[in-house]
Scaffold this motif. Structure first.
Motif, PDB file in Angstrom:
ATOM      1  N   UNK A 247      -3.717   3.770  -9.320  1.00  0.00           N
ATOM      2  CA  UNK A 247      -4.165   2.433  -9.719  1.00  0.00           C
ATOM      3  C   UNK A 247      -3.420   1.369  -8.912  1.00  0.00           C
ATOM      4  N   UNK A 248      -2.132   1.576  -8.700  1.00  0.00           N
ATOM      5  CA  UNK A 248      -1.352   0.604  -7.932  1.00  0.00           C
ATOM      6  C   UNK A 248      -1.880   0.473  -6.514  1.00  0.00           C
ATOM      7  N   UNK A 249      -2.211   1.582  -5.867  1.00  0.00           N
ATOM      8  CA  UNK A 249      -2.760   1.528  -4.505  1.00  0.00           C
ATOM      9  C   UNK A 249      -4.071   0.766  -4.471  1.00  0.00           C
ATOM     10  N   UNK A 250      -4.916   1.002  -5.464  1.00  0.00           N
ATOM     11  CA  UNK A 250      -6.213   0.311  -5.501  1.00  0.00           C
ATOM     12  C   UNK A 250      -6.019  -1.195  -5.680  1.00  0.00           C
ATOM     13  N   UNK A 251      -5.109  -1.572  -6.537  1.00  0.00           N
ATOM     14  CA  UNK A 251      -4.869  -3.000  -6.753  1.00  0.00           C
ATOM     15  C   UNK A 251      -4.265  -3.638  -5.503  1.00  0.00           C
ATOM     16  N   UNK A 252      -3.354  -2.937  -4.834  1.00  0.00           N
ATOM     17  CA  UNK A 252      -2.751  -3.476  -3.624  1.00  0.00           C
ATOM     18  C   UNK A 252      -3.769  -3.650  -2.503  1.00  0.00           C
ATOM     19  N   UNK A 253      -4.774  -2.772  -2.468  1.00  0.00           N
ATOM     20  CA  UNK A 253      -5.804  -2.879  -1.439  1.00  0.00           C
ATOM     21  C   UNK A 253      -6.630  -4.148  -1.585  1.00  0.00           C
ATOM     22  N   UNK A 254      -6.642  -4.714  -2.784  1.00  0.00           N
ATOM     23  CA  UNK A 254      -7.415  -5.931  -3.049  1.00  0.00           C
ATOM     24  C   UNK A 254      -6.540  -7.181  -3.131  1.00  0.00           C
ATOM     25  N   UNK A 255      -5.225  -7.006  -3.047  1.00  0.00           N
ATOM     26  CA  UNK A 255      -4.294  -8.104  -3.327  1.00  0.00           C
ATOM     27  C   UNK A 255      -4.110  -9.017  -2.113  1.00  0.00           C
ATOM     28  N   UNK A 256      -3.915 -10.295  -2.409  1.00  0.00           N
ATOM     29  CA  UNK A 256      -3.513 -11.259  -1.385  1.00  0.00           C
ATOM     30  C   UNK A 256      -1.995 -11.344  -1.281  1.00  0.00           C
ATOM     31  N   UNK A 257      -1.328 -11.083  -2.389  1.00  0.00           N
ATOM     32  CA  UNK A 257       0.140 -11.071  -2.404  1.00  0.00           C
ATOM     33  C   UNK A 257       0.598 -10.017  -3.394  1.00  0.00           C
ATOM     34  N   UNK A 258       1.700  -9.350  -3.064  1.00  0.00           N
ATOM     35  CA  UNK A 258       2.264  -8.336  -3.946  1.00  0.00           C
ATOM     36  C   UNK A 258       3.763  -8.575  -4.054  1.00  0.00           C
ATOM     37  N   UNK A 259       4.261  -8.551  -5.298  1.00  0.00           N
ATOM     38  CA  UNK A 259       5.646  -8.919  -5.582  1.00  0.00           C
ATOM     39  C   UNK A 259       6.337  -7.787  -6.331  1.00  0.00           C
ATOM     40  N   UNK A 260       7.515  -7.394  -5.868  1.00  0.00           N
ATOM     41  CA  UNK A 260       8.369  -6.492  -6.633  1.00  0.00           C
ATOM     42  C   UNK A 260       9.621  -7.270  -6.991  1.00  0.00           C
ATOM     43  N   UNK A 261      10.149  -7.047  -8.205  1.00  0.00           N
ATOM     44  CA  UNK A 261      11.231  -7.890  -8.699  1.00  0.00           C
ATOM     45  C   UNK A 261      12.524  -7.104  -8.922  1.00  0.00           C
ATOM     46  N   UNK A 262      13.603  -7.860  -9.046  1.00  0.00           N
ATOM     47  CA  UNK A 262      14.871  -7.284  -9.468  1.00  0.00           C
ATOM     48  C   UNK A 262      14.718  -6.650 -10.844  1.00  0.00           C
ATOM     49  N   UNK A 263      15.453  -5.575 -11.069  1.00  0.00           N
ATOM     50  CA  UNK A 263      15.481  -4.815 -12.319  1.00  0.00           C
ATOM     51  C   UNK A 263      14.151  -4.157 -12.663  1.00  0.00           C
ATOM     52  N   UNK A 264      13.179  -4.168 -11.749  1.00  0.00           N
ATOM     53  CA  UNK A 264      11.998  -3.335 -11.952  1.00  0.00           C
ATOM     54  C   UNK A 264      12.453  -1.881 -11.912  1.00  0.00           C
ATOM     55  N   UNK A 265      12.157  -1.071 -12.949  1.00  0.00           N
ATOM     56  CA  UNK A 265      12.659   0.303 -12.984  1.00  0.00           C
ATOM     57  C   UNK A 265      12.169   1.163 -11.813  1.00  0.00           C
ATOM     58  N   UNK A 266      11.012   0.834 -11.259  1.00  0.00           N
ATOM     59  CA  UNK A 266      10.451   1.602 -10.143  1.00  0.00           C
ATOM     60  C   UNK A 266      10.390   0.748  -8.881  1.00  0.00           C
TER      61      UNK A 266
END
Length: 365
Positions: A72-91
């Motif tokens: 699901x993450x790959x599919x959403x990223x394929x459609x995204x204009x911006x993708x953000x990962x944050x501090x303390x994200x467990x993954x």
């Protein structure tokens, strides 16, 4: 824009400062027609204290383990204009690798805990959400902290393009309310227990409570230890959801802000609680740190305390003096520090196309 976020939590405000910030930001983004998909690992302590179950105008994806939602993450990223990962994200590491492999979106890291990140790195401690290539592969690094922290993210972690995205408040959630007897206090404080705040909390709340036994003091928060030095006139609310914050602030003559040690040492890191309390019309008193004057004018919009006597002097001010200060602080926050304002700042920062950003950064390097 389609924006994908891999974060700590948006579904639970228990014991963290991330959730309320993301809720206000996502609401403002949705109001401007943007779609947000938020991926959050469904951990027990947030699941047992969940106070948001869906994300209007977007999607909240709760998952048990990364493999479960990688497709699901790959599919959403394929459609995204911006993708953000944050501090303390467990993954954060797995999400960051997948995000950086996606060709379409702008690649963004948002450190909502920059002083803690830099302090841990400086002490040689591992930081679970920073990978071996650090931040050098991201198109944009956002920081909850400004000032010298921005230069350190570049010099120490290789960030190429950095910008502050400070805390903020959603005035639809935090606004003036009617007092509630259960929250009545002369001085109140909201905050999750943190050992590095305890010394300052002792000076600015516990000692004033000892000096003023006939005044009522109130603490709201999570994870307070059994051996906390309570006095007979300090009362406690175990956890206060954001919906109760306005009544809490409205029921106190004065509310206290205490900054975590690493954030106070670095400066330019305003707590979201400051903006929330001000938006609710509460008179503010805070410990001091570099940059505070960039957000509130000391003596006019906020009181600054370094010792117990500063707090007791503030408690002696008239209701009219405190009300004037609270009005000025609220006007400042509504003009400069709302979620709507931060959403516009974020959209502007994300507006550069990935190919253009990467080409520019390559030339600069």
């Amino acid at each position: 824009m389609n924006i994908v976020i891999f974060g700590l939590t948006i579904s639970s405000s228990w014991g963290n400062g991330h959730a309320t910030l993301w809720r206000g930001l996502c609401r403002a983004l949705h109001a401007h027609g943007h779609r947000v998909v938020f991926f959050e690992r469904d951990v027990p302590y947030y699941a047992h204290n969940r106070d948001l179950w869906e994300l209007p105008g977007g999607a909240l994806i709760l998952y048990q383990d990364w493999a479960e939602i990688s497709g699901r993450a790959k599919r959403e990223l394929a459609l995204a204009d911006a993708a953000i990962v944050t501090s303390y994200c467990p993954d954060a590491l797995a999400a960051g690798d997948m995000l950086l492999d996606a060709r379409r979106p702008l690649h963004v890291f948002y450190d909502l805990d920059t002083p803690v990140t830099l302090a841990n790195l400086g002490q040689g401690e591992p930081v679970a959400y920073i990978g071996p290539r650090e931040l050098r592969d991201f198109d944009l690094v956002l920081s909850y902290t400004g000032g010298a922290a921005l230069q350190e993210l570049q010099s120490r972690l290789g960030a190429r393009r950095v910008a502050p995205l400070y805390g903020h408040v959603d005035p639809e959630v935090h606004c003036p309310a009617q007092p509630v007897e259960a929250y009545r206090a002369d001085l109140s404080y909201i905050g999750t227990y943190a050992a590095d705040r305890q010394q300052t909390l002792g000076k600015l709340l516990i000692e004033p409570a000892r000096q003023r036994p006939h005044h009522r003091f109130l603490i709201a928060g999570a994870q307070y230890p059994i051996d906390f030095p309570w006095t007979d006139n300090i009362y406690f609310v175990r956890h206060l959801p954001p919906s109760e914050h306005p009544a809490f602030f409205a029921s106190s003559r004065l509310t206290l802000n205490v900054t975590r040690r690493a954030m106070a040492d670095m400066g330019w890191c305003p707590s979201g609680r400051l903006f929330e309390a001000a938006a609710c019309g509460a008179p503010l008193i805070s410990d001091t740190w570099d940059g505070l004057g960039d957000f509130f004018t000391p003596g006019r919009e906020i009181l600054v305390a370094e010792r117990a006597e500063d707090v007791t002097a503030a408690l002696d001010l008239s209701d009219a003096e405190l009300a004037r200060m609270a009005t000025d602080a609220r006007e400042r926050v509504l003009a400069e520090h709302t979620s709507e304002r931060r959403a516009r700042e974020l959209v502007a920062l994300l507006g550069e196309r990935p190919s253009e950003a990467r080409q520019q950064l390559s030339m600069e390097a």
